[in-house]
Design a protein around this motif. Structure first.
Motif, PDB file in Angstrom:
ATOM      1  N   ASP A 118       0.857  -1.181   0.000  1.00 41.80           N
ATOM      2  CA  ASP A 118       0.000   0.000   0.000  1.00 41.80           C
ATOM      3  C   ASP A 118       0.893   1.232   0.000  1.00 41.80           C
ATOM      4  OD1 ASP A 118      -2.490  -1.230   0.132  1.00 41.80           O
ATOM      5  OD2 ASP A 118      -2.644  -1.083   2.322  1.00 41.80           O
ATOM      6  N   ALA A 119       0.494   2.243  -0.741  1.00 38.26           N
ATOM      7  CA  ALA A 119       1.146   3.551  -0.586  1.00 38.26           C
ATOM      8  C   ALA A 119       0.745   4.100   0.777  1.00 38.26           C
ATOM      9  CB  ALA A 119       0.663   4.490  -1.678  1.00 38.26           C
ATOM     10  N   LEU A 120       1.581   4.943   1.374  1.00 34.24           N
ATOM     11  CA  LEU A 120       1.205   5.505   2.682  1.00 34.24           C
ATOM     12  C   LEU A 120      -0.033   6.400   2.563  1.00 34.24           C
ATOM     13  CD1 LEU A 120       4.630   6.372   4.377  1.00 34.24           C
ATOM     14  CD2 LEU A 120       3.197   4.335   4.653  1.00 34.24           C
ATOM     15  N   GLY A 121      -0.285   6.892   1.362  1.00 34.35           N
ATOM     16  CA  GLY A 121      -1.463   7.753   1.157  1.00 34.35           C
ATOM     17  C   GLY A 121      -2.721   6.980   0.818  1.00 34.35           C
ATOM     18  N   HIS A 122      -2.694   5.666   0.985  1.00 35.64           N
ATOM     19  CA  HIS A 122      -3.825   4.819   0.548  1.00 35.64           C
ATOM     20  C   HIS A 122      -5.090   5.025   1.382  1.00 35.64           C
ATOM     21  CE1 HIS A 122      -6.062   1.375  -0.815  1.00 35.64           C
ATOM     22  NE2 HIS A 122      -5.798   0.627   0.223  1.00 35.64           N
ATOM     23  N   VAL A 123      -4.942   5.287   2.684  1.00 33.48           N
ATOM     24  CA  VAL A 123      -6.136   5.444   3.542  1.00 33.48           C
ATOM     25  C   VAL A 123      -5.984   6.670   4.446  1.00 33.48           C
ATOM     26  CG1 VAL A 123      -6.730   2.983   3.681  1.00 33.48           C
ATOM     27  CG2 VAL A 123      -5.149   3.961   5.319  1.00 33.48           C
ATOM     28  N   TRP A 124      -7.099   7.189   4.875  1.00 36.17           N
ATOM     29  CA  TRP A 124      -7.053   8.375   5.742  1.00 36.17           C
ATOM     30  C   TRP A 124      -8.380   8.583   6.441  1.00 36.17           C
ATOM     31  CZ3 TRP A 124      -7.412   8.511   0.401  1.00 36.17           C
ATOM     32  CH2 TRP A 124      -8.575   9.084  -0.130  1.00 36.17           C
ATOM     33  N   PHE A 125      -8.406   9.575   7.322  1.00 36.68           N
ATOM     34  CA  PHE A 125      -9.660  10.110   7.868  1.00 36.68           C
ATOM     35  C   PHE A 125      -9.408  11.588   8.128  1.00 36.68           C
ATOM     36  CE2 PHE A 125      -8.438  10.704  12.308  1.00 36.68           C
ATOM     37  CZ  PHE A 125      -7.360   9.836  12.433  1.00 36.68           C
ATOM     38  N   ASP A 126     -10.461  12.331   8.414  1.00 36.67           N
ATOM     39  CA  ASP A 126     -10.346  13.765   8.696  1.00 36.67           C
ATOM     40  C   ASP A 126      -9.666  14.538   7.559  1.00 36.67           C
ATOM     41  OD1 ASP A 126     -11.678  13.740  11.054  1.00 36.67           O
ATOM     42  OD2 ASP A 126      -9.926  14.014  12.349  1.00 36.67           O
ATOM     43  N   GLY A 127      -9.751  14.030   6.332  1.00 38.48           N
ATOM     44  CA  GLY A 127      -9.228  14.772   5.180  1.00 38.48           C
ATOM     45  C   GLY A 127      -7.714  14.894   5.127  1.00 38.48           C
ATOM     46  N   ASN A 269      -5.126   3.199   9.807  1.00 37.50           N
ATOM     47  CA  ASN A 269      -4.986   4.595  10.206  1.00 37.50           C
ATOM     48  C   ASN A 269      -4.022   4.783  11.370  1.00 37.50           C
ATOM     49  OD1 ASN A 269      -6.884   6.305   8.493  1.00 37.50           O
ATOM     50  ND2 ASN A 269      -8.116   4.518   9.006  1.00 37.50           N
ATOM     51  N   ALA A 270      -4.123   3.906  12.371  1.00 43.64           N
ATOM     52  CA  ALA A 270      -3.260   4.050  13.553  1.00 43.64           C
ATOM     53  C   ALA A 270      -1.793   3.806  13.203  1.00 43.64           C
ATOM     54  CB  ALA A 270      -3.707   3.075  14.634  1.00 43.64           C
ATOM     55  N   LEU A 271      -1.548   2.842  12.309  1.00 44.56           N
ATOM     56  CA  LEU A 271      -0.153   2.472  12.001  1.00 44.56           C
ATOM     57  C   LEU A 271       0.331   3.073  10.689  1.00 44.56           C
ATOM     58  CD1 LEU A 271      -0.165  -1.324  13.034  1.00 44.56           C
ATOM     59  CD2 LEU A 271       0.347   0.678  14.447  1.00 44.56           C
ATOM     60  N   MET A 272      -0.473   2.956   9.633  1.00 38.04           N
ATOM     61  CA  MET A 272       0.001   3.440   8.333  1.00 38.04           C
ATOM     62  C   MET A 272      -0.113   4.968   8.233  1.00 38.04           C
ATOM     63  SD  MET A 272      -1.403   2.819   4.486  1.00 38.04           S
ATOM     64  CE  MET A 272      -1.760   1.088   4.640  1.00 38.04           C
ATOM     65  N   ARG A 273      -1.318   5.496   8.426  1.00 45.15           N
ATOM     66  CA  ARG A 273      -1.506   6.950   8.306  1.00 45.15           C
ATOM     67  C   ARG A 273      -0.722   7.719   9.369  1.00 45.15           C
ATOM     68  NH1 ARG A 273      -4.690  10.665  11.140  1.00 45.15           N
ATOM     69  NH2 ARG A 273      -5.625  12.399   9.960  1.00 45.15           N
ATOM     70  N   ASN A 274      -0.745   7.228  10.599  1.00 44.49           N
ATOM     71  CA  ASN A 274      -0.161   8.012  11.692  1.00 44.49           C
ATOM     72  C   ASN A 274       1.323   7.745  11.958  1.00 44.49           C
ATOM     73  OD1 ASN A 274      -2.603   9.196  11.974  1.00 44.49           O
ATOM     74  ND2 ASN A 274      -3.033   8.435  14.026  1.00 44.49           N
ATOM     75  N   LEU A 275       1.714   6.467  11.850  1.00 47.81           N
ATOM     76  CA  LEU A 275       3.132   6.136  12.127  1.00 47.81           C
ATOM     77  C   LEU A 275       3.950   5.967  10.857  1.00 47.81           C
ATOM     78  CD1 LEU A 275       2.919   3.524  15.060  1.00 47.81           C
ATOM     79  CD2 LEU A 275       3.204   6.010  15.188  1.00 47.81           C
ATOM     80  N   GLY A 276       3.267   5.820   9.719  1.00 47.05           N
ATOM     81  CA  GLY A 276       4.006   5.616   8.463  1.00 47.05           C
ATOM     82  C   GLY A 276       4.519   4.199   8.290  1.00 47.05           C
ATOM     83  N   VAL A 277       3.891   3.223   8.969  1.00 44.60           N
ATOM     84  CA  VAL A 277       4.288   1.818   8.799  1.00 44.60           C
ATOM     85  C   VAL A 277       3.809   1.345   7.420  1.00 44.60           C
ATOM     86  CG1 VAL A 277       3.978  -0.542   9.662  1.00 44.60           C
ATOM     87  CG2 VAL A 277       4.106   1.369  11.279  1.00 44.60           C
ATOM     88  N   ALA A 278       4.717   0.798   6.623  1.00 39.64           N
ATOM     89  CA  ALA A 278       4.333   0.273   5.305  1.00 39.64           C
ATOM     90  C   ALA A 278       3.545  -1.020   5.489  1.00 39.64           C
ATOM     91  CB  ALA A 278       5.574   0.020   4.465  1.00 39.64           C
ATOM     92  N   PHE A 279       2.479  -1.175   4.711  1.00 30.87           N
ATOM     93  CA  PHE A 279       1.640  -2.383   4.775  1.00 30.87           C
ATOM     94  C   PHE A 279       1.844  -3.223   3.517  1.00 30.87           C
ATOM     95  CE2 PHE A 279      -2.139  -1.867   7.917  1.00 30.87           C
ATOM     96  CZ  PHE A 279      -1.289  -1.396   8.901  1.00 30.87           C
ATOM     97  N   THR A 280       2.156  -4.502   3.745  1.00 34.45           N
ATOM     98  CA  THR A 280       2.263  -5.465   2.646  1.00 34.45           C
ATOM     99  C   THR A 280       1.234  -6.545   2.914  1.00 34.45           C
ATOM    100  OG1 THR A 280       4.625  -5.051   2.710  1.00 34.45           O
ATOM    101  CG2 THR A 280       3.875  -6.871   1.310  1.00 34.45           C
ATOM    102  N   GLU A 281       0.352  -6.758   1.954  1.00 36.26           N
ATOM    103  CA  GLU A 281      -0.804  -7.620   2.212  1.00 36.26           C
ATOM    104  C   GLU A 281      -0.875  -8.773   1.202  1.00 36.26           C
ATOM    105  OE1 GLU A 281      -3.550  -3.960   3.884  1.00 36.26           O
ATOM    106  OE2 GLU A 281      -3.318  -4.207   1.733  1.00 36.26           O
TER     107      GLU A 281
END
Ligand code: UVW
Length: 323
Positions: A118-127, A269-281
């Motif tokens: 996933d790109a780090l910009g893949h998910v978000w909340f609050d715009g 959101n807690a890990l990827m959006r906020n901490l910048g942890v890369a997700f590989t699924e």
């Protein structure tokens, strides 16, 4: 048991309020997040684990006749032959000087429709996406924190496999079954391996492997994958451990529905959006897990580079493990 006196958060903003965030840590223009932790030192730590030279690839097949395990609402890949022997046989393609013939095909697929980063910009909340960029930057293309910076860097470090399915004595974890960092640590102890700071964390639940043995109806029924579950302590653990990359054999790397809040994919959101942890699924680590159980070595060199898709929200990858 849930503490009835505790207020359940209304939304992700409320839930994650006051928890660690790495925004700004690597500057205002950062698009790599916690992958910044993967320095040359980490590469050498991965290299130092190599003992036998055995190699493993973790990608699922794209376009397997059984289908592609995908997030509900997405469609599986579609590969078509555009040109093949039949075109030459019936004269639809002109003869090529020297008698050369060839086959060509093309594929339409979701960039998140296979084993992928996933790109780090893949998910978000609050715009707001990773590092505080506006979610408007995703309109028409992921123009901030796309998969491209991850692909340009490549992901190399010491990887550790935690086999939660094996630890719990199951072929695969059940629908909606959860675990947390304490369970990971207990499983690691049982396996005789240490999860170290800045390790690439690979978790096996058996879920993706089970896709190939079950009917699609059963696999997708009441869709709620097993996986890591949110808690403030878990987020703090990832933060303190400086985990650069979370890699799992589920479609979304975490329990789909949080059992306390009912929120969907909270850890994105807690890990990827906020901490910048890369997700590989959507990895398939079953062969690797068998080998690790046989030789007792659960750490290795992990190497992966997603495809360089310009402005992509993610990209397919075939991670390689060397033991
Ligand atoms: C979502 O969680 C929406 O997507 P993915 O599993 O591809 O990260």
């Amino acid at each position: 048991m849930a503490d009835a006196s505790k207020k359940v958060a209304k939304n992700l903003g409320e839930l994650l309020e006051g928890l660690p965030k790495n925004w700004g840590k690597w500057g205002p223009d950062d698009e790599l997040g916690s992958l910044n932790y993967l320095t040359p030192e980490q590469v050498l730590k991965g290299v130092a684990t190599i003992k036998s030279g055995k190699t493993f690839t973790l990608q699922i097949q794209i376009g397997n006749p059984k289908g592609d395990p995908i997030w509900p609402g997405r469609r599986g890949s579609h590969r078509v032959n555009v040109l093949d022997r039949s075109h030459f046989a019936c004269g639809r393609h002109p003869h090529i000087p020297g008698d050369m013939e060839y086959v060509d095909d093309m594929m339409i697929m979701y960039l998140q429709g296979s084993t992928q980063y996933d790109a780090l910009g893949h998910v978000w909340f609050d715009g707001t996406i990773w590092n505080g960029y506006s979610a408007d930057s995703t309109i028409g293309g992921t123009t901030k924190a796309s998969v491209l910076p991850i692909a340009e860097k490549g992901v190399v470090g010491r990887g550790v496999l935690i086999d939660m399915a094996r630890f719990r004595g199951k072929k695969h974890l059940d629908r909606g079954e959860t675990f947390d960092h304490n369970d990971l640590l207990a499983a690691a102890k049982h396996q005789g391996v240490e999860i170290r700071k800045r390790d690439v964390l690979i978790i096996r639940t058996g879920w993706i492997g089970s896709f190939y043995e079950r009917t699609a109806e059963d696999f997708y029924k009441d869709f709620n994958e097993p996986g890591l579950v949110f808690s403030p302590e878990l987020v703090r653990w990832f933060h303190e451990m400086e985990i650069p990359n979370l890699v799992t054999d589920t479609i979304a790397n975490e329990v789909t529905v949080d059992p306390t809040t009912g929120f969907i994919v909270t850890l994105h959101n807690a890990l990827m959006r906020n901490l910048g942890v890369a997700f590989t699924e959507i990895i398939l680590p079953d062969g690797l897990a068998e080998d690790c159980a046989a030789d007792g070595q659960w750490d290795f060199l992990y190497v992966a580079a997603p495809l360089k898709v310009f402005e992509g929200s993610g990209a397919p990858v075939n991670p390689v493990v060397i033991k």
